[in-house]
Design a protein around this motif. Structure first.
Motif, mmCIF file in Angstrom:
data_model
loop_
_atom_site.group_PDB
_atom_site.id
_atom_site.type_symbol
_atom_site.label_atom_id
_atom_site.label_comp_id
_atom_site.label_asym_id
_atom_site.label_seq_id
_atom_site.Cartn_x
_atom_site.Cartn_y
_atom_site.Cartn_z
ATOM 1 N N ARG A 15 44.356 41.895 42.458
ATOM 2 C CA ARG A 15 43.435 41.750 43.352
ATOM 3 C C ARG A 15 42.570 43.007 44.161
ATOM 4 O O ARG A 15 40.835 43.506 43.695
ATOM 5 C CB ARG A 15 43.111 40.700 44.289
ATOM 6 C CG ARG A 15 43.274 39.470 43.843
ATOM 7 C CD ARG A 15 43.880 38.478 44.709
ATOM 8 N NE ARG A 15 43.700 37.312 44.135
ATOM 9 C CZ ARG A 15 44.598 36.291 44.876
ATOM 10 N NH1 ARG A 15 44.794 35.789 46.218
ATOM 11 N NH2 ARG A 15 44.569 34.517 44.088
ATOM 12 N N PHE A 36 34.646 42.531 40.675
ATOM 13 C CA PHE A 36 34.659 40.656 41.189
ATOM 14 C C PHE A 36 33.115 40.439 41.150
ATOM 15 O O PHE A 36 32.470 40.898 40.782
ATOM 16 C CB PHE A 36 34.405 41.063 42.379
ATOM 17 C CG PHE A 36 36.058 41.512 43.751
ATOM 18 C CD1 PHE A 36 36.919 40.615 42.983
ATOM 19 C CD2 PHE A 36 36.439 42.544 44.463
ATOM 20 C CE1 PHE A 36 38.375 40.295 43.834
ATOM 21 C CE2 PHE A 36 37.593 42.070 45.148
ATOM 22 C CZ PHE A 36 38.874 41.799 44.503
ATOM 23 N N GLU A 89 38.606 37.480 38.529
ATOM 24 C CA GLU A 89 39.321 37.174 39.132
ATOM 25 C C GLU A 89 40.576 37.155 38.915
ATOM 26 O O GLU A 89 41.003 37.141 37.960
ATOM 27 C CB GLU A 89 39.453 36.019 40.492
ATOM 28 C CG GLU A 89 39.062 35.083 39.040
ATOM 29 C CD GLU A 89 39.028 32.933 40.398
ATOM 30 O OE1 GLU A 89 40.255 33.231 40.624
ATOM 31 O OE2 GLU A 89 37.538 32.594 39.891
#
Length: 197
Positions: free
Chosen positions: A107, A116, A120
């Motif tokens: 992430r 983003f 994800e």
């Protein structure tokens, strides 16, 4: 003539590699090896796949702008970010990974890659292969070695969709047309095992 921001005319995969460097997706001690065409160890006994292998898989997958894509075995998040570049701002990419420690670093790297909104990475649900709640998917990329063609992933593949998956040591490209599957083989590769339950 079509042209992307990286200057790669009519070659979206080359454009994705130019736009999404491997370095941020590697542990600090491996970053000096980012340009080496070899798999590199990350955490949890997993690897960041060899760039040539990733390129072959992406070319077989043929992601189109706007596609919904499932990335099984997202690992470091690099393939997820590459897929996000290919799917573009109208696309959606969901990466699933069984190792929670990898998800956090993936992430963070996705944030560096500004993926983003399109992409994800999430922790895979116990006993669930893929992310059926968000399917079906136009494209499914599997970066782990299955023992057979998983029915659970076929069910998540949209009509007209494509899945690229190593089964045993052989790379398969699966096209779904209704209840019919077209399965072609594309060489021998090695991956970490796919956990299917």
């Amino acid at each position: 003539m079509a042209r992307d921001d990286s200057g790669h005319d009519d070659d979206p995969v080359a454009g994705a590699f130019a736009a999404v460097p491997r370095t941020p997706f590697l542990p600090a001690e491996q970053r000096r090896h980012a340009e080496v065409d070899a798999p590199l160890r990350i955490a949890q006994g997993q690897t960041n796949s060899q760039p040539t292998t990733v390129e072959i898989m992406l070319r077989l997958l043929e992601v189109r702008p706007g596609d919904r894509v499932l990335d099984v075995g997202a690992g470091s998040g690099w393939t997820t970010a590459l897929l996000a570049h290919l799917a573009g701002p109208r696309g959606r990419v969901i990466g699933v990974e069984r190792h929670e420690a990898l998800v956090e670093s993936a992430r963070a790297a996705l944030g560096e890659a500004e993926a983003f909104g399109v992409a994800e990475v999430r922790v895979a649900a116990d006993g669930v292969l893929g992310a059926p709640e968000d399917g079906p998917y136009d494209r499914i990329l599997v970066s782990a070695e299955a023992q057979g063609l998983p029915d659970a992933l076929i069910e998540q593949l949209a009509d007209g969709g494509v899945m690229v998956i190593p089964v045993g040591t052989t790379m398969h490209r699966i096209e779904r047309h209704g209840d019919q599957l077209r399965d072609t083989e594309h060489g021998a590769f090695r991956f970490v095992p796919l956990v299917e339950d």
